[in-house]
Design an enzyme around this catalytic site. Structure first.
Site, short mmCIF file in Angstrom:
data_model
loop_
_atom_site.label_atom_id
_atom_site.label_comp_id
_atom_site.label_asym_id
_atom_site.label_seq_id
_atom_site.Cartn_x
_atom_site.Cartn_y
_atom_site.Cartn_z
N ILE A 19 0.82 -1.22 0.00
CA ILE A 19 0.00 0.00 0.00
C ILE A 19 0.85 1.25 0.00
O ILE A 19 0.33 2.35 -0.07
CB ILE A 19 -0.99 0.03 1.19
N ALA A 25 11.50 2.08 2.33
CA ALA A 25 10.63 1.05 2.91
C ALA A 25 9.41 0.85 2.04
O ALA A 25 9.05 1.71 1.26
CB ALA A 25 10.19 1.49 4.31
N LYS A 26 8.84 -0.33 2.17
CA LYS A 26 7.52 -0.50 1.57
C LYS A 26 6.60 -1.05 2.64
O LYS A 26 7.04 -1.70 3.58
CB LYS A 26 7.58 -1.36 0.32
N LYS A 42 5.96 -3.04 7.61
CA LYS A 42 6.93 -2.15 6.96
C LYS A 42 8.15 -3.00 6.65
O LYS A 42 8.72 -3.62 7.55
CB LYS A 42 7.27 -1.02 7.95
N ASP A 134 8.83 14.85 12.43
CA ASP A 134 8.30 14.71 11.07
C ASP A 134 6.77 14.68 11.09
O ASP A 134 6.13 13.86 10.44
CB ASP A 134 8.87 13.46 10.40
#
Ligand code: 6BB
Length: 657
Positions: A19, A25-26, A42, A134
């Site tokens: 997604i 990272a994915k 992750k 962040d």
């Protein structure tokens, strides 16, 4: 021998679709086999991480220390020689960013509900000595109960002497960065977080950023001046709060302590924001401990001890997921996962009795199909680069009896789901490579074919590659390569006789995966191709008979999915999905957006002038039931959220619908 890097995670989780893909990272959706609970994983490739590896360690350490109702819960960390997997809480509502965009902006009341949760999370983070650094609406996800969960602690800091100590690293997204941070001055992390929260609150209430420009220097200049417009709809009390948060001088900025009971946050509430954690990890839930002890045939004391170690292993994950199951009113119950019963229970928890578990209910895993498209890697890599290579399908498997979870993870429940195959994709990015497992439902096989000219004449299940004219499709030769299924082993009577290689369906596809992993190590393209295709071709003959026309027909999807109304779905006045699909493709070509068509889904990407992929997103033509019109589901996978928002507005307003 570890070959793909995925062996370990597949012992405990069933992987589903990707997604998101970030810098390094994915994120994939998945299901925990023992509890059946949905999770997000992750996945980071250590080689690709390079110098960013310390950031991952920082994130993991922080998330192990933080447990709060508005922070995404870490369940499990798996580190292998190649990969790092972080198993995290499932937040089906997606990003707060998309939610704001879908509504243009939030009402003051709705913004307050969310902002109280953000203040709660940040006050807690600061109380634990961390600064997030962040904060932005992309890093706040919406859970099943429509509550916010803070994610991405990769840039967080925990100054040794406490949060009052100065930090020096300039990090985070420019639009949310505090003036002192972009000036390169030493700054206090908590003060910088308050500024970012001011930008965030502005985005919630306005639907755009307070400091925005076409180039980063312009953004920085505006931040330094600290001047922003106040739209007419902002109430005096929200204007005042924004002013208190967006003070250029950090010493004049409001503190988190004062935010907790600020008049704007108190409107309609009798209590100040509750920032303390509601989760007491020291107190273990009786029912969950009982279930674990019955399941593992161990004393409660042993289980209590194992959980209390908080190793973020299978034991931690199972306990936390059981607890979450219970909190949602579901029955606290562990199940022997049919397809990976052996591996998922014997490998890592170190509990002796598990080895005696039987294989009753083991599914017939004999129908395992691996599909791969043979493409000239060197050309494809140079022309289509990383993302189209992701479409390579390496394996598909099906287990006859294991559909119980899949049914729930189907597309009706969360609109993001599109995959109909389980696939492992190869991603090549410069010298970085990631091997990736995607999965979906059923036993369908995805075909990857050259693109015919018009979408109307084609089978919607075929993949079409479209690029802007000067970037012609690069697939040199198109052919199917199929990898043989491995015959189901004779059912053993004793679990100890059963080796993982015999049981696990994922193992059956490792010839392909390992070759790809190997490919990225040995560097030589020739060797790489030989290895990949050699292994695939060996399997081709054996499986060819399985690809009967009837199977092909079953896998064909020639109609759009029916989806529920969702904030990521734009409704149209059109009734014909093909007309809409064609319209979007025409607009995408005009706007120089590259796309790959897969059924009614268009996998899109944009590039910078230098050819770097700057944005990836999906557009899917879908059927809505009430009203019975066609819609467009959109999903950002990579790239700046605000740039994406503008592009979406541009594309959708250009479509005649
Ligand atoms: C996470 C998640 C948790 O996702 C691309 C990046 C948890 C994502 C999720 C979802 C939609 C539907 C179902 C589940 C921790 N870190 C990152 C995470 C990052 C992606 C969010 C979506 N955009 N649940 N989900 F987002």
């Amino acid at each position: 021998m570890a070959v793909s890097g995925y062996e370990e995670i597949l012992k405990y989780y069933e992987l589903h679709e990707t997604i998101g893909t970030g810098g390094f990272a994915k994120v994939k959706l998945a299901r925990h086999l023992l509890t059946g609970e949905k999770v997000a994983i992750k996945i980071m490739d250590k080689l690709a991480l390079g110098d960013d590896l310390p950031r991952v360690k920082i994130e993991i350490d922080a998330m192990k220390n933080l447990s709060h109702q508005h922070i995404c819960q870490l369940y499990h960390v798996i580190e292998t020689s190649k990969k790092i997997f972080m198993v995290l809480e499932y937040c089906p509502g997606g990003e707060l960013f998309d939610y704001i965009v879908s509504k243009d902006r939030l009402s003051e009341e709705e913004a307050r509900v969310f902002f109280r949760q953000i203040v709660s999370a940040i006050a807690y983070v600061h109380s634990q000595g961390y600064a997030h650094r962040d904060l932005k609406p992309e890093n706040l996800l919406i859970d099943e109960e429509h509550n916010l969960k803070l994610i991405d602690f990769g840039l967080c800091a925990k100054p040794k002497g406490g949060l009052d100590y100065h930090l020096n690293t300039c990090c985070g997204s420019p639009a949310y960065a505090a003036p002192e941070l972009i000036q390169g001055k030493a700054y206090i992390g908590s003060e910088a977080d308050i500024w970012s929260m001011g930008v965030l609150l502005y985005a919630l209430l306005c639907g755009f950023l307070p400091f925005d420009d076409d180039n980063v220097m312009g953004v920085y200049r505006k931040i330094m001046r600290g001047k922003y417009s106040i739209p007419k709809w902002l109430s005096p009390s929200s204007t005042l709060l924004l002013n208190q948060m967006l003070q250029v001088d950090p010493k004049k900025r409001i503190t988190v302590k004062h935010l907790l009971s600020h008049p704007w946050l108190m409107q309609g509430y009798s209590d100040a924001v509750l920032w303390q954690s509601k989760y007491a990890l020291a107190h273990l839930d009786e029912d969950c401990v009982t279930e674990l002890s019955v399941f593992h045939k161990q004393s409660r004391e042993t289980i209590l001890e194992l959980i209390s170690e908080w190793k973020y292993d299978q034991m931690s994950a199972t306990y936390l997921l059981l607890q979450s199951q219970k909190a949602r009113g579901k029955r606290v119950c562990l199940k022997v996962p049919c397809q990976t019963a052996h591996a998922s229970t014997t490998q890592s928890s170190g509990l002796e009795s598990e080895k005696t578990m039987t294989h009753e209910g083991m599914p017939d895993c004999s129908e395992v199909l691996c599909v791969f498209e043979s493409v000239d890697f060197s050309d494809a890599a140079s022309l289509l680069q990383e993302s189209l290579l992701e479409e390579f399908i390496l394996h598909t498997y099906r287990t006859k009896q294991n559909s119980r979870h899949d049914a729930q993870l189907d597309d009706t429940e969360f609109t993001l789901s599109t995959a109909v195959t389980r696939k492992v994709a190869s991603k090549k990015q410069e010298n970085k490579e990631n091997v990736d497992t995607e999965s979906g439902l059923g036993n369908e096989i995805l075909f990857v074919l050259p693109a015919p000219e018009t979408p109307f004449t084609t089978n919607k299940n075929e993949m079409q590659v479209h690029t802007i004219p000067y970037q012609a499709p690069a697939f040199k030769e198109k052919q199917f390569t199929r990898v043989t299924p491995v015959k189901k082993p004779t059912k053993p009577t004793n679990t100890d006789e059963l080796t993982a290689a015999e049981v696990l369906p994922e193992r059956r596809c490792y010839s392909v995966e390992s070759d790809l992993d190997q490919a990225h190590v040995d560097g030589s393209q020739k060797k790489r191709k030989a290895k990949i295709f050699g292994s695939l071709e060996r399997g081709l003959d054996k499986v060819i008979t399985m690809l009967t026309p009837s199977k092909k027909r079953r896998s064909t999807r020639d109609h759009p999915r029916t989806l529920k109304a969702h904030y990521n779905v734009t409704t149209t006045q059109l009734l014909n999905p093909d007309q809409l699909l064609n319209e979007i493709m025409t607009v995408l070509s005009k706007k120089n957006v590259e796309y790959v068509q897969k059924g009614y889904t268009l996998k899109c990407q944009t590039r910078s002038d230098f050819g770097k992929v700057t944005m990836k997103f999906e557009l899917e033509v879908c059927q809505l039931s009430k009203p019975e019109v066609v819609g467009i589901r959109r999903q950002r996978l990579k790239g700046d959220a605000w740039v994406y928002k503008r592009l979406m507005e541009d594309i959708l307003s250009s479509c005649d619908m």
